[in-house]
Structures are given as C-alpha cells and as structure tokens.
Design a protein around this motif. Structure first.
Motif, short mmCIF file in Angstrom:
data_model
loop_
_atom_site.label_atom_id
_atom_site.label_comp_id
_atom_site.label_asym_id
_atom_site.label_seq_id
_atom_site.Cartn_x
_atom_site.Cartn_y
_atom_site.Cartn_z
N ALA A 131 64.16 52.52 59.66
CA ALA A 131 65.55 51.88 60.17
C ALA A 131 65.22 50.85 59.25
O ALA A 131 65.06 49.93 58.42
CB ALA A 131 63.89 51.02 61.41
N PHE A 132 66.57 49.56 59.83
CA PHE A 132 66.62 48.50 58.66
C PHE A 132 65.46 47.89 59.62
O PHE A 132 64.87 47.85 60.86
CB PHE A 132 68.17 47.72 59.44
N SER A 136 62.82 47.04 62.22
CA SER A 136 60.95 46.96 62.49
C SER A 136 60.47 45.45 63.28
O SER A 136 59.35 45.38 63.69
CB SER A 136 61.01 47.65 61.20
N TYR A 137 61.10 44.51 62.50
CA TYR A 137 60.66 43.41 62.67
C TYR A 137 60.77 42.70 64.28
O TYR A 137 59.12 42.50 64.89
CB TYR A 137 61.28 42.02 61.61
N GLY A 188 68.73 53.22 65.55
CA GLY A 188 70.44 53.18 64.68
C GLY A 188 71.28 54.56 64.81
O GLY A 188 71.26 55.88 64.64
N GLY A 189 72.52 54.35 65.26
CA GLY A 189 73.32 55.25 65.67
C GLY A 189 73.86 56.29 64.77
O GLY A 189 73.90 57.02 64.44
N VAL A 190 73.96 55.03 63.72
CA VAL A 190 74.31 55.74 62.28
C VAL A 190 73.36 55.01 61.28
O VAL A 190 72.60 53.61 60.92
CB VAL A 190 75.47 55.40 61.64
N ASN A 191 72.04 55.64 60.25
CA ASN A 191 71.21 55.13 59.60
C ASN A 191 71.50 54.35 58.50
O ASN A 191 72.67 54.91 58.10
CB ASN A 191 70.53 56.41 59.10
N TYR A 192 71.52 53.63 57.99
CA TYR A 192 71.94 52.15 57.53
C TYR A 192 71.26 53.04 55.95
O TYR A 192 72.55 52.81 55.13
CB TYR A 192 71.13 50.45 57.25
N LEU A 193 70.27 53.34 55.74
CA LEU A 193 69.75 53.91 54.23
C LEU A 193 71.11 55.29 54.05
O LEU A 193 71.27 55.52 53.52
CB LEU A 193 68.20 54.19 54.47
N THR A 194 70.90 56.37 55.01
CA THR A 194 71.34 57.21 54.57
C THR A 194 72.42 57.79 55.12
O THR A 194 73.12 58.39 54.69
CB THR A 194 70.51 58.36 55.36
N ASP A 217 70.75 50.35 67.55
CA ASP A 217 71.36 49.09 67.19
C ASP A 217 72.41 50.21 66.37
O ASP A 217 72.91 50.93 65.61
CB ASP A 217 70.16 49.46 66.21
N LEU A 218 74.09 49.94 66.79
CA LEU A 218 75.12 50.34 66.45
C LEU A 218 75.34 49.39 64.93
O LEU A 218 76.62 49.78 64.87
CB LEU A 218 76.35 50.62 67.17
N ALA A 219 74.76 48.30 64.44
CA ALA A 219 74.99 47.79 63.48
C ALA A 219 76.61 48.96 62.33
O ALA A 219 77.19 48.52 61.90
CB ALA A 219 74.11 47.26 62.47
#
Length: 423
Positions: A131-132, A136-137, A188-194, A217-219
């Motif tokens: 997760a971004f 997590s925080y 996350g709706g779309v994972n920020y990393l992958t 989270d839809l960022a």
C-alpha cells in the motif's frame, strides 16, 4: 526517423488524444522540444484553461471582497456544488454520495472515524503490503487511536512467493478465513507501485460477506479507469485529484459514501462548520443539523482557488468521457507494453504490471535488477527528455496518460530505456 518512430507518428495521426488542451513541459535533454511525460500518476499536467478560470475567481475576490460569497460569477458559498455532478459521474456515484473536499488522507481519516468501529474479536484492518505509505500510516494510527497494537491490528496482503501482484482469489480467500476478525478492508483501487487494477466489485462483495466494511483508496484509479461505486456497493472511498485529474500540486480530494449509510443517526462522524445543512448554516445554531448526503462529512468551507482547477479538469472528463479515455488508455498502454517487451528481453529489466489490460490502468512498472530507479529516471530525463517516476529502490513507473500522452512519447520512452540500460 527510423521505421519504429514512423509507426508511432502514424498512430498519433490516427489516434491523437487531447494533448493540445494541456501545457507540456519543455525538454532540457534529448532531441525533442517537449518532454515525454510519464509521471501523470504522480502529478498530472495543467489544463490550459485552468489559468484563465483561476484568474476569473481571483478577479471576483478583488472586485467583490466578502460579497463574492453570493455575488461572484461562480458564487463561493455553493461553489463546491459545481463539482458534484461531474465528480459523481466520474466515479459512478449518485450526486448525494460524492463530494470534493480536503486532501486524500484527511478524507480517509474522516471516513474511518465513521466506518472503522473495532469491537470484540473484529478489530483488524486489511490492506495491501505494498500500500502507499500514507495509507499504512493512516490505518496504523487509527488502530492506535482505538487503543490497539497496530502490528496486530493491521493485516497485510502479500502476493504469492515469486509473484509481483495480488490475485483476487487469494484476497477473497484471506477474507473468508480471517473474516470474523476483520472490521475494515481498505485497499488501493489501482496499486501505486505495480499498477495492478484490483477487482473492486468482487473484493467488496467478499469483504462485506465476511462482515467487514469495505473502503477504497482511489488515488490511482479516479480518472484512470471507469468506476461504478454505487452499483458496486462500496461502503466508502476517497481519492486525490492531482494525479490523473490534473488539478495541480496538493489539489483537493474527493470522498464517497454509499447512500445506504447517508442520514444514519447511529453512524458517528466528526463535524464542523460545513457539516450542517446549508439552508440553516447561517442561523448559527450550536447543534449541527447534517444533511442526509455525503456533505455531512464536510468539516470546513472549501478553498475556492483550489476548487477552480478541479472544476476545470472535471469538465474535460465530462466532455471526453471515461469510456473513450479507457479505450485509448488500453491502446496506448498496450503499445508501450509491446515496445517494452523488446527492451526488457535483453536487459536486467522486468515489467511487474499485469499483462492483461483488464487488470491494469495506464501504468507499466519496470523493475531494475541490481540498479537504482532514481539514477535511471534522472538519466532518462537529463539525456533523453523522458520524465518517468522512480520508486526506490528498483521500480520505474511509466504512465501513458490518455488525455495528453502520445504514441511517440511511448516510442521515446522505450528507446531511451534501451539506450540507458546496457544489455
């Protein structure tokens, strides 16, 4: 111009996108006047119309002072309502369910204050291991706020050994097995990393069947992929607007609450000046009378000059439409994937984003074996005029945004990678 570059140019002639509506930064390296911009998943580029629209709002302030709340060309008091229709259409919500307000993590905290209610054995929050960090925080701090040990309360999903992305079946299996202990699912709706697009409706149904509340989270999803939050029965969601929605650095975020939760007097909320009904706000009563809409989660009056660029961008999405953007995204990202296949085959590079277009947005993440992602992206920018995004230690993210990226940009990125990374 070589044959591959000619192919890219022809594709741009056949499928031009809307690049002319945006400012493209000038290149400081390479042989092209403008950069090939692949960092829209971090910060979108500015629509050309935003400056004039913002100037008009500033002029109203100069002309009217406080009277601009009611007399400005776009009156400030109900300004946020101008965004309700377009943002609702963008995320597949009813107008009562979506609002533009605050920043992403603030919205997540406001929503978790309502929807994360640990009790008995049901105390855990399920998130991706990748997760971004702010998510997590946020969930760890929510666990601590409720007097829980975050190491025990936060359950992290990991891909199978040797794999880079999660499988929907595995997520659902964890929910079936651990469901009685899970109070909240926040993914996350779309994972920020992958760049993996999660199966939002399937996972939402599985989480709710397990007895959990499901939020998203839809960022990296809003403005990237079509969404149908109401029909998918999502409990709540939040997103930022400065990535694919091009609202500028630190731009305002959005929030969604499904209508079945609206007006529920048993659901706790944190409240403020803007949480009470607009019709009675200036009666200055000491007790809030919140509306039976998502606006009950608003706390403060909206910052007008931050709302203007969001409105300008949302008008573009309304005009072009997510269906057309998604179709172009699949063509553009698919073309980049084909080019990268040749590049990575002979180099210490590996694309970790799913190959299936249905399982990804407009992002391809490349893992650099034994190298530094930051060093590589600096070289791409300085020597070739290609702006990509690094996630240390070893992932380079390339996001061909369908509104303004081109096939020639994709060719430039693949060519630059081939030149910068030795076979």
């Amino acid at each position: 111009m070589n044959a591959a570059e000619e192919v890219a140019r022809r594709r741009d002639g056949d499928d031009p996108g809307h690049r002319d509506l945006f400012h493209i930064p000038p290149a400081t390296g390479g042989d092209h006047p403008e950069v090939a911009y692949f960092a829209g998943n971090s910060l979108g580029l500015p629509p050309r119309a935003a400056a004039a629209e913002l100037a008009a709002d500033l002029a109203d302030w100069a002309r009217l002072g406080v009277e601009g709340h009611l007399e400005a060309g776009r009156a400030w008091l109900p300004y946020h309502e101008l965004l309700t229709g377009p943002v609702s259409r963008l995320v597949g919500a009813r107008p009562s369910e979506a609002v533009v307000m605050n920043s992403l993590t603030v919205n997540l905290h406001l929503l978790m204050a309502s929807f994360y209610r640990p009790a008995g054995a049901r105390t855990r929050i399920l998130i991706e291991d990748a997760a971004f960090p702010s998510d997590s925080y946020a969930v760890r701090s929510q666990a601590r706020w409720h007097g829980l040990d975050p190491d025990a309360a936060v359950l992290r999903l990991r891909p199978r050994p040797g794999e880079d992305v999660l499988r929907t079946a595995d997520v659902c299996a964890v929910l079936a097995a651990e469901g009685p202990t899970v109070a909240l699912v926040l993914l996350g709706g779309v994972n920020y990393l992958t760049g993996e697009l999660m199966d939002i409706p399937a996972i939402t149904a599985a989480g709710q069947a397990a007895g959990a509340v499901v939020g998203w989270d839809l960022a990296h999803a809003a403005g990237n992929v079509p969404l149908a939050l109401h029909d998918w029965n999502v409990d709540f969601a939040a997103w930022c607007s400065y990535k694919y929605l091009n609202s500028g650095p630190g731009g305002l975020a959005g929030a969604f609450v499904h209508e079945r939760h609206l007006g529920d007097p048993a659901l706790p909320r944190l409240e403020g000046w803007w949480s009470t009904a607009a019709a009675t706000r200036f009666e200055m009563a000491p007790v809030s009378r919140p509306p039976a809409t998502v606006e009950a989660w608003q706390v403060s009056n909206p910052p007008i000059f931050a709302m203007g660029p969001v409105r300008t961008s949302l008008e573009l999405f309304d005009k072009v439409g997510m269906t057309a953007l998604r179709a172009r995204s699949e063509r553009l990202t698919g073309y980049l994937a084909e080019l990268l296949d040749e590049v990575v085959a002979a180099r210490p590079l590996h694309v970790i984003t799913p190959r299936d277009p249905a399982r990804r947005g407009c992002q391809l993440s490349v893992r650099v074996s034994g190298g530094s992602a930051g060093a590589l992206t600096r070289r791409l920018r300085e020597e070739y005029g290609v702006i990509a995004d690094a996630r240390e230690p070893d992932v380079v993210r390339l996001a061909p945004v369908p509104l303004y990226s081109t096939y020639h940009d994709c060719w430039r990125a693949a060519d630059a990678l081939a030149r910068a990374v030795a076979p």
